[in-house]
Design a protein around this motif. Structure first.
Motif, PDB file in Angstrom:
ATOM      1  N   ALA A 135      -6.451   3.679  -4.593  1.00 31.26           N
ATOM      2  CA  ALA A 135      -7.678   3.835  -5.381  1.00 31.26           C
ATOM      3  C   ALA A 135      -8.223   2.464  -5.788  1.00 31.26           C
ATOM      4  O   ALA A 135      -9.432   2.211  -5.680  1.00 31.26           O
ATOM      5  CB  ALA A 135      -7.402   4.685  -6.613  1.00 31.26           C
ATOM      6  N   GLY A 136      -7.328   1.587  -6.219  1.00 31.12           N
ATOM      7  CA  GLY A 136      -7.759   0.240  -6.622  1.00 31.12           C
ATOM      8  C   GLY A 136      -8.432  -0.499  -5.481  1.00 31.12           C
ATOM      9  O   GLY A 136      -9.519  -1.063  -5.619  1.00 31.12           O
TER      10      GLY A 136
ATOM     11  N   ASP B 286       0.485   4.958  -1.420  1.00 34.94           N
ATOM     12  CA  ASP B 286       0.545   4.863  -2.881  1.00 34.94           C
ATOM     13  C   ASP B 286      -0.857   5.119  -3.436  1.00 34.94           C
ATOM     14  O   ASP B 286      -1.754   4.274  -3.281  1.00 34.94           O
ATOM     15  CB  ASP B 286       1.048   3.477  -3.277  1.00 34.94           C
ATOM     16  CG  ASP B 286       1.309   3.369  -4.771  1.00 34.94           C
ATOM     17  OD1 ASP B 286       0.584   4.016  -5.545  1.00 34.94           O
ATOM     18  OD2 ASP B 286       2.257   2.657  -5.142  1.00 34.94           O
ATOM     19  N   ALA B 287      -1.051   6.273  -4.056  1.00 31.88           N
ATOM     20  CA  ALA B 287      -2.402   6.696  -4.437  1.00 31.88           C
ATOM     21  C   ALA B 287      -3.066   5.704  -5.392  1.00 31.88           C
ATOM     22  O   ALA B 287      -4.244   5.381  -5.250  1.00 31.88           O
ATOM     23  CB  ALA B 287      -2.354   8.081  -5.065  1.00 31.88           C
ATOM     24  N   GLY B 288      -2.271   5.205  -6.365  1.00 28.34           N
ATOM     25  CA  GLY B 288      -2.837   4.279  -7.351  1.00 28.34           C
ATOM     26  C   GLY B 288      -3.359   3.016  -6.694  1.00 28.34           C
ATOM     27  O   GLY B 288      -4.496   2.594  -6.912  1.00 28.34           O
ATOM     28  N   VAL B 289      -2.500   2.414  -5.848  1.00 29.36           N
ATOM     29  CA  VAL B 289      -2.910   1.184  -5.167  1.00 29.36           C
ATOM     30  C   VAL B 289      -4.128   1.449  -4.306  1.00 29.36           C
ATOM     31  O   VAL B 289      -5.094   0.683  -4.311  1.00 29.36           O
ATOM     32  CB  VAL B 289      -1.745   0.639  -4.319  1.00 29.36           C
ATOM     33  CG1 VAL B 289      -2.201  -0.563  -3.523  1.00 29.36           C
ATOM     34  CG2 VAL B 289      -0.573   0.284  -5.206  1.00 29.36           C
TER      35      VAL B 289
ATOM     36  N   THR C 171       4.532   3.545  -0.619  1.00 26.96           N
ATOM     37  CA  THR C 171       5.736   3.703  -1.435  1.00 26.96           C
ATOM     38  C   THR C 171       6.944   3.519  -0.521  1.00 26.96           C
ATOM     39  O   THR C 171       6.813   3.485   0.709  1.00 26.96           O
ATOM     40  CB  THR C 171       5.783   5.103  -2.054  1.00 26.96           C
ATOM     41  OG1 THR C 171       5.779   6.052  -0.977  1.00 26.96           O
ATOM     42  CG2 THR C 171       4.596   5.349  -2.951  1.00 26.96           C
TER      43      THR C 171
ATOM     44  N   TRP D 277       0.826  -1.203   0.000  1.00 27.53           N
ATOM     45  CA  TRP D 277       0.000   0.000   0.000  1.00 27.53           C
ATOM     46  C   TRP D 277       0.864   1.258   0.000  1.00 27.53           C
ATOM     47  O   TRP D 277       0.396   2.336  -0.313  1.00 27.53           O
ATOM     48  CB  TRP D 277      -0.865   0.078   1.269  1.00 27.53           C
ATOM     49  CG  TRP D 277      -1.952  -0.921   1.373  1.00 27.53           C
ATOM     50  CD1 TRP D 277      -1.814  -2.260   1.479  1.00 27.53           C
ATOM     51  CD2 TRP D 277      -3.345  -0.663   1.410  1.00 27.53           C
ATOM     52  NE1 TRP D 277      -3.015  -2.849   1.586  1.00 27.53           N
ATOM     53  CE2 TRP D 277      -4.001  -1.886   1.553  1.00 27.53           C
ATOM     54  CE3 TRP D 277      -4.122   0.508   1.351  1.00 27.53           C
ATOM     55  CZ2 TRP D 277      -5.374  -2.001   1.618  1.00 27.53           C
ATOM     56  CZ3 TRP D 277      -5.492   0.387   1.426  1.00 27.53           C
ATOM     57  CH2 TRP D 277      -6.115  -0.853   1.553  1.00 27.53           C
TER      58      TRP D 277
END
Lengths: 675, 293
Positions: free
Chosen positions: A328-329, A323-326, A317, A315
């Motif tokens: 969001a998923g 980690d924004a991408g993770v 970095t 989760w």
């Protein structure tokens, strides 16, 4: 007559189902003045909204509680792994470890406790609790600590050897007082040389979801429905649509609310973990520079946010930021789960709503009251059947559309859904042989059609043997004035009385290649011993012998009963008319046998088709599964290959075959009766 | 042949045929008795010498033990936990009988005497459930009983499953019998002021005693002889039922045929006795359900 006459059952005189039952209670009276559609639908909306809101509120609060606990575990894991990291850098023992622990305690939440164990010298190296007097040797009553350390060491080594991570390397145990107790290994130069144990302060109980939004979710559909109902009046279809819309409104609102709560919780949780990771990392860096500990390898704080196998969750970095991408998923996945659960609940509620609104529930209630005595008598058996026969049956059918197996039983069935794949795999595989590793063609005995063929041959041969032997013996036993008849009869009936699993194991023993009696008998007449279970044909013969032996008495008894019920006068009249013995048999005996033999044959076809014990215990499918019948094959798929979904589909196919047979034989018997 | 009176045919060929049939029939039983009383664990009746003569071979198939000993019986009950397994079986079977007969009597009575919506559907559903393949039910039953209800390795779990498996047959059987009991009896009792419960317990059940006996026998045998479910649910050795225990002696790589034989005899005696005593009712019950006219 010397033999005890086989009594014809009195129940045959008035067969079940031949006539309509004469009912005691009067027919239900028509309901006087049924309530209006509007009222019914209003009640429906109320009940459905209550159900939907209540259930989703419960689901939401459970989800929040679970998430809160998971967050505590994550934070505690971060703290524990950070401490373990520091201890490793400090060399696993000595003053460095105690200083590292002291620094760790500075930033740890108040009330957190930790211990550091070193396996060399069995010592308690450091502890936050000064009263423990670290460093010192472990005492006798601290043996469990040492054992836990060894368990972690074994887990780490097993995972490394098998290169499959399946043993937990971080142990988390919830304590009765609400705190968490964690243990993680201390690894020096690739070897587990110690352990850290961390006890968190009490976990705070998760907040309940607000009751305000639940109340609103309850009120909203009611208000909407009343407004619409005023406009619509007593129109049924309109009201049904309005009620559905109102319910959807409430569910939609609560779904939106739940999703935002869950998403907010998750986001806050990630931030919290990231915070604690960054704090730990700073402490570590500060400590490393202060004590001059090795800074290589560099501190990777995000690796502390790991699962029980010490695999980073991913989760964060490397710098310890979310980690924004993770995120969001994961958030999308979480809200998807919430919405799916709510839709399921809503569909249930909608069903209830329409049932109440359209009057089925009312009608059902009236029926139950009118026939309450009958239902009270049926209820115990019915409940038992529903829970332990019908529910498992439908659950099994559901299972047949999934890829459920030993490794994924904990996951919900919706995730394992494969549609008709299992059925297609079973039914579309026509390859009765396949190429083996050395290039030769070998028979594929696990093929469905091979097993089906074996099953059909098995059923037909058994029934033919059973009927012919049984009928022959019955005809002989029915001879008038035959001496010793009762003795013969009792002795011949014994195989039926013996439990069939015992019979099967006995025959398995008698067919033993070296010591078995059957081969001794062959040798007595100059034959060579046969390895019965090594070719499909001989193996099949052993099962056939066994089942023939245990199934002929049933046919014999049934035939004997029918034969004894034929009046002697019929034969006398026939003889007066000059009929031959064969003519008498054809014209009198056979027709009188039919009503008893036909159901007996039908029954025995089903029994033999599903004769699990004989095949499973005598041949066990040897050689290579060639003598398996459908039912034993599906058992092997389930409990030896652990392919639950596939086995369920296989069993469903068996059920389909039996059902078709049942319908077909029902037609045939009806047709023969009509003639 | 169904020879008519006055027409004598010689009986001796029939006796020859019957004796052959009887010998073939009871040989496996004599064999197991022989192994049981042989006092050792081998499945051979006698050991053959290097170069066996005809008589040695005949001896090897004669079902009479070389040395007579009851040691298999005593050790299976004392050294092996077989006594405990029999006790488990007895508890499970008796409880199955009680539960099964109660459920079947009440349901059978309702199906026979009352006309209520769902009656036909219910009876058909009971009938169709007889066709459900056992293997389809095993996994869900395991999940329900062991994982949800926590009844793995317990008597209650097995009793519940056995009782419900026995229900459909017992209900049809009892319904058929209740149908033959005249309605007038009940109507007379109703006039005398008897309640519905009194009619059922005091009038119907006593009249249906033979059918109830068969139902009880069937339920008992379901529990006593069942093997697969017990083998799947009972994973503690102490909780095995007798069938699972017997298989334990000779299944896999275990070859204790002496224990198996002795145990088989102990297990079989009660059911065989019960069966021979009640079999004529059982036959009529089995066929009555589907015979018309």
């Amino acid at each position: 007559m010397t033999a005890p006459a086989l009594q014809q059952p009195s129940s045959q005189q008035t067969p079940p189902g031949a006539e309509a039952p004469r009912a005691l209670p009067p027919p239900p009276p028509a309901p006087p003045g049924a309530p209006s559609h509007r009222l019914r639908f209003a009640v429906g909306v109320l009940v459905a909204s209550l159900v939907v809101t209540g259930l989703s509120w419960m689901l939401l609060s459970r989800a929040r509680a679970g998430a809160a606990l998971a967050l505590e575990e994550r934070k505690a894991t971060v703290a524990t792994l950070a401490l373990a990291d520091l201890v490793v850098r400090a060399g696993g023992s000595g003053d460095g470890v105690r200083q590292a622990l002291a620094a760790w305690q500075q930033q740890a939440p108040a009330g957190a406790q930790a211990k550091v164990i070193a396996f060399d010298g069995l010592s308690l190296e450091a502890a936050t609790d000064a009263g423990l007097g670290a460093p010192r040797r472990l005492q006798r009553d601290e043996k469990p600590l040492y054992d836990q350390g060894q368990r972690l060491r074994a887990a780490v080594e097993t995972n490394r050897e098998e290169s499959v991570v399946r043993k937990e390397e971080v142990e988390i145990a919830a304590q009765p007082d609400g705190s968490l107790l964690l243990a993680a290994p201390v690894e020096l130069d690739g070897q587990v040389r110690g352990m850290v144990e961390v006890r968190t302060p009490r976990v705070v109980v998760a907040p309940s979801p607000s009751s305000g939004s639940a109340g609103l979710a309850l009120l909203l559909p009611l208000v909407a429905f009343f407004a619409l109902a005023l406009v619509l009046g007593e129109r049924r279809v309109g009201l049904a649509l309005a009620a559905t819309f109102a319910l959807a409104l409430g569910v939609g609102f609560y779904a939106w609310h739940s999703v935002s709560v869950v998403v907010e919780d998750r986001r806050a949780a990630s931030e919290e973990v990231a915070d604690s990771v960054r704090t730990q990392a700073e402490t570590a860096r500060e400590l490393i520079s202060r004590l001059g500990l090795p800074a290589d390898p560099p501190v990777v704080a995000s690796s502390w946010d790991a699962d029980a196998f010490r695999k980073p969750r991913g989760w964060l970095t490397a710098a310890g930021q979310v980690d924004a991408g993770v995120l969001a998923g994961r958030l999308a996945q979480a809200s998807g789960d919430v919405v799916r659960a709510l839709v399921a609940v809503a569909l249930l509620a909608l069903l209830l709503l329409q049932a109440i609104g359209l009057g089925s529930v009312g009608a059902l209630g009236r029926t139950l009251v009118t026939h309450r005595r009958a239902y009270a008598y049926v209820a115990p058996a019915l409940v038992g059947m529903l829970v332990l026969v019908f529910f498992p049956f439908f659950y099994g059918i559901t299972l047949s559309f999934t890829d459920s197996n030993l490794l994924n039983t904990s996951r919900p069935l919706t995730e394992l859904w494969v549609g008709l794949k299992n059925y297609v795999d079973i039914l579309s595989d026509f390859d009765l042989s396949r190429t083996s590793a050395d290039g030769a063609r070998v028979a594929n005995y696990t093929n469905f059609y091979w097993t089906l063929g074996v099953t059909v041959v098995w059923t037909v041969t058994n029934v033919v043997i059973g009927v012919s032997v049984g009928l022959l013996l019955a005809l002989v036993l029915n001879t008038r004035g035959l001496a010793l008849r009762p003795v013969y009869r009792v002795l011949l009936i014994l195989p039926w009385a013996m439990p069939n699993y015992i019979t099967s194991l006995i025959w398995r023993g008698m067919f033993h290649q070296q010591f078995g009696v059957v081969n001794h008998v062959l040798a007595l007449f100059g034959g060579e011993p046969v390895s019965w279970f090594e070719t499909p044909f001989t193996s099949f013969l052993t099962a056939l012998t066994t089942n023939g032996w245990l199934s002929f008495p049933f046919m014999m008894v049934v035939s004997l009963g029918a034969l004894q019920s034929i009046p002697v006068e019929l034969y006398e009249a026939a003889r007066v008319d000059g009929a031959s013995r064969w003519q008498q048999f054809r014209a009198i005996t056979l027709p009188s046998l039919k009503p008893a033999l036909v159901p007996a044959v039908i029954l025995s076809v089903v029994w033999t088709f599903n004769q699990f014990n004989v095949i499973y215990l005598v041949t066990a499918g040897e050689p290579g599964g060639s003598t398996e019948i459908l039912i034993t094959q599906s058992y092997k798929f389930a409990f030896e290959k652990y392919r639950y979904g596939y086995a369920a589909a296989y069993s469903t196919v068996i059920f389909g075959i039996l059902l078709v047979y049942g319908v077909f034989q029902n037609r045939v018997t009806k047709a023969t009766e009509a003639v | 042949m169904s020879a008519a009176p006055g027409e004598r045919i010689p009986h001796w060929p029939l006796h020859v045929l019957l004796v052959v049939a009887v010998v073939l029939t009871i040989y496996p039983i004599l064999w197991v008795v022989t192994i049981a009383f042989s006092g050792n664990q081998s499945l051979a009746i006698s050991t053959l010498p290097e170069d066996p003569t005809f008589w040695d071979r005949l001896r090897a198939i004669t079902p009479w033990p070389q040395t007579f000993s009851v040691s298999n019986f005593t050790s299976v009950m004392t050294e092996q936990p077989f006594g405990r397994w029999i006790l488990n079986s007895a508890i499970v079977s008796l409880a199955t009988t009680v539960v099964g007969v109660f459920l079947a009597c009440t349901a059978g009575y309702a199906f026979s005497r009352f006309n209520f919506p769902g009656r036909r559907t219910g009876m058909m559903a009971f009938l169709v459930s007889q066709m459900f393949p056992g293997t389809l039910m095993l996994i869900p039953l395991y999940i329900i009983l062991v994982q949800w209800l926590g009844l793995g390795s317990s008597h209650i779990g097995l009793v519940l499953v056995y009782a419900t498996t026995a229900i459909p047959f017992c209900v049809w059987m009892l319904k058929g019998y209740f149908d033959t009991i005249p309605k007038d009896l009940e109507e007379a009792a109703l006039l005398d002021g008897a309640s519905s419960g009194q009619i059922f317990w005091r009038i119907i059940l006593p009249l249906a005693r033979p059918a109830v006996a068969v139902t009880a026998l069937f339920s008992f045998m379901t529990g006593w002889n069942e093997f697969i479910l017990a083998a799947t649910f009972m994973d503690q050795e102490l909780m095995y039922t007798a069938p699972v225990g017997l298989r334990f002696f000779v299944g896999g790589y275990s070859q204790q045929w002496g224990y198996f034989a002795a145990g088989s005899i102990i297990v079989s005696i009660p059911v065989v006795a019960l069966f021979l005593f009640l079999q004529k009712y059982l036959v009529s019950g089995l066929t009555a359900g589907s015979v018309k006219g």
